[in-house]
Design a protein around this motif. Sequence first.
Motif, PDB file in Angstrom:
ATOM      1  N   GLU A 164       0.879  -1.188   0.433  1.00  0.00           N
ATOM      2  CA  GLU A 164       0.008  -0.071  -0.269  1.00  0.00           C
ATOM      3  C   GLU A 164       1.145   1.214  -0.326  1.00  0.00           C
ATOM      4  O   GLU A 164       2.211   1.325   0.484  1.00  0.00           O
ATOM      5  CB  GLU A 164      -0.897   0.386   1.094  1.00  0.00           C
ATOM      6  CG  GLU A 164      -1.775  -0.878   1.185  1.00  0.00           C
ATOM      7  CD  GLU A 164      -0.785  -2.087   2.647  1.00  0.00           C
ATOM      8  OE1 GLU A 164      -1.726  -2.745   2.968  1.00  0.00           O
ATOM      9  OE2 GLU A 164      -0.078  -2.034   2.140  1.00  0.00           O
ATOM     10  N   SER A 165      -0.154   2.413  -0.169  1.00  0.00           N
ATOM     11  CA  SER A 165       0.420   3.492  -0.721  1.00  0.00           C
ATOM     12  C   SER A 165      -0.005   4.828  -1.148  1.00  0.00           C
ATOM     13  O   SER A 165      -1.348   3.983  -0.745  1.00  0.00           O
ATOM     14  CB  SER A 165       2.127   3.999  -1.359  1.00  0.00           C
ATOM     15  OG  SER A 165       1.261   3.726  -2.808  1.00  0.00           O
ATOM     16  N   GLY A 166       0.235   5.942  -0.222  1.00  0.00           N
ATOM     17  CA  GLY A 166      -0.728   6.872  -0.295  1.00  0.00           C
ATOM     18  C   GLY A 166      -1.045   7.187   1.106  1.00  0.00           C
ATOM     19  O   GLY A 166      -2.441   8.517   1.275  1.00  0.00           O
ATOM     20  N   GLY A 167      -0.850   7.201   1.802  1.00  0.00           N
ATOM     21  CA  GLY A 167      -1.782   7.234   3.148  1.00  0.00           C
ATOM     22  C   GLY A 167      -1.150   8.523   4.100  1.00  0.00           C
ATOM     23  O   GLY A 167       0.487   9.389   3.205  1.00  0.00           O
ATOM     24  N   SER A 216      -9.199  14.768   0.635  1.00  0.00           N
ATOM     25  CA  SER A 216      -9.165  14.137   0.530  1.00  0.00           C
ATOM     26  C   SER A 216      -7.566  13.185   0.008  1.00  0.00           C
ATOM     27  O   SER A 216      -6.848  13.981   0.137  1.00  0.00           O
ATOM     28  CB  SER A 216      -9.653  14.176  -1.309  1.00  0.00           C
ATOM     29  OG  SER A 216     -10.602  14.655  -1.419  1.00  0.00           O
ATOM     30  N   LEU A 217      -7.308  11.842   0.156  1.00  0.00           N
ATOM     31  CA  LEU A 217      -6.009  11.304   0.239  1.00  0.00           C
ATOM     32  C   LEU A 217      -6.817  10.079  -1.326  1.00  0.00           C
ATOM     33  O   LEU A 217      -8.406   9.826  -1.658  1.00  0.00           O
ATOM     34  CB  LEU A 217      -6.450  10.731   1.021  1.00  0.00           C
ATOM     35  CG  LEU A 217      -5.115  11.216   2.136  1.00  0.00           C
ATOM     36  CD1 LEU A 217      -4.671  10.921   3.757  1.00  0.00           C
ATOM     37  CD2 LEU A 217      -4.280  11.967   1.523  1.00  0.00           C
ATOM     38  N   ARG A 218      -5.863   9.590  -1.419  1.00  0.00           N
ATOM     39  CA  ARG A 218      -6.071   8.259  -2.388  1.00  0.00           C
ATOM     40  C   ARG A 218      -4.376   7.354  -2.527  1.00  0.00           C
ATOM     41  O   ARG A 218      -3.481   7.733  -2.489  1.00  0.00           O
ATOM     42  CB  ARG A 218      -6.048   8.713  -4.004  1.00  0.00           C
ATOM     43  CG  ARG A 218      -5.771   7.524  -5.193  1.00  0.00           C
ATOM     44  CD  ARG A 218      -5.282   7.815  -6.817  1.00  0.00           C
ATOM     45  NE  ARG A 218      -5.914   6.993  -7.506  1.00  0.00           N
ATOM     46  CZ  ARG A 218      -6.088   6.531  -8.561  1.00  0.00           C
ATOM     47  NH1 ARG A 218      -4.072   7.190  -8.882  1.00  0.00           N
ATOM     48  NH2 ARG A 218      -6.533   6.634  -9.453  1.00  0.00           N
ATOM     49  N   LEU A 219      -5.324   5.955  -2.366  1.00  0.00           N
ATOM     50  CA  LEU A 219      -4.984   5.145  -1.822  1.00  0.00           C
ATOM     51  C   LEU A 219      -4.616   3.748  -2.923  1.00  0.00           C
ATOM     52  O   LEU A 219      -5.463   4.350  -3.581  1.00  0.00           O
ATOM     53  CB  LEU A 219      -5.143   4.219   0.125  1.00  0.00           C
ATOM     54  CG  LEU A 219      -5.334   4.493   1.322  1.00  0.00           C
ATOM     55  CD1 LEU A 219      -5.454   4.206   2.032  1.00  0.00           C
ATOM     56  CD2 LEU A 219      -4.290   5.892   1.652  1.00  0.00           C
ATOM     57  N   SER A 220      -3.579   3.640  -3.134  1.00  0.00           N
ATOM     58  CA  SER A 220      -2.989   2.970  -4.026  1.00  0.00           C
ATOM     59  C   SER A 220      -2.647   1.300  -3.316  1.00  0.00           C
ATOM     60  O   SER A 220      -1.555   1.443  -2.388  1.00  0.00           O
ATOM     61  CB  SER A 220      -2.001   3.460  -4.747  1.00  0.00           C
ATOM     62  OG  SER A 220      -2.322   4.558  -5.610  1.00  0.00           O
ATOM     63  N   CYS A 221      -2.282   0.629  -3.943  1.00  0.00           N
ATOM     64  CA  CYS A 221      -2.207  -1.025  -3.442  1.00  0.00           C
ATOM     65  C   CYS A 221      -1.830  -1.831  -4.912  1.00  0.00           C
ATOM     66  O   CYS A 221      -2.338  -2.446  -5.565  1.00  0.00           O
ATOM     67  CB  CYS A 221      -3.135  -1.560  -2.801  1.00  0.00           C
ATOM     68  SG  CYS A 221      -2.883  -3.488  -2.125  1.00  0.00           S
TER      69      CYS A 221
END
Length: 124
Positions: free
Chosen positions: A6-9, A17-22
């Motif tokens: 995971e990333s983006g925290g 807003s935030l967008r997490l990626s996995c």
Amino acid sequence: QVQLVESGGGLVQAGGSLRLSCAASGRTFSTYAMGWFRQAPGKEREFVATINSSGSNTYYPDSVKGRFTISRDNAKNTVYLQMNSLKPEDTAVYYCAAAPITSIGDSPRMYDYWGQGTQVTVSS
């Protein structure tokens, strides 16, 4: 075997807003349902969102419905969680997970593979 990263925290103000990626390893990503879960200190792991293997079906709990959106790009072996209108109660470690099913799944018991988690902190 599927490995998830995971990333983006990060830290964001309430309403932001935030967008997490996995990112997933392996050539069978498109055969797995994917999910996002979160865990706050002292609380049980909570279901946040799920998407089926093709990306045609999603499901959310009422706590995030209308604010969070899960999506996936099978060509990139990546699943995303777009989080809008964030609230302080969304603060938690967010985990992505992979389940060897093609349909959606909202129970942690359905998921065989988990990422290491990424911290999301929403300040008031």
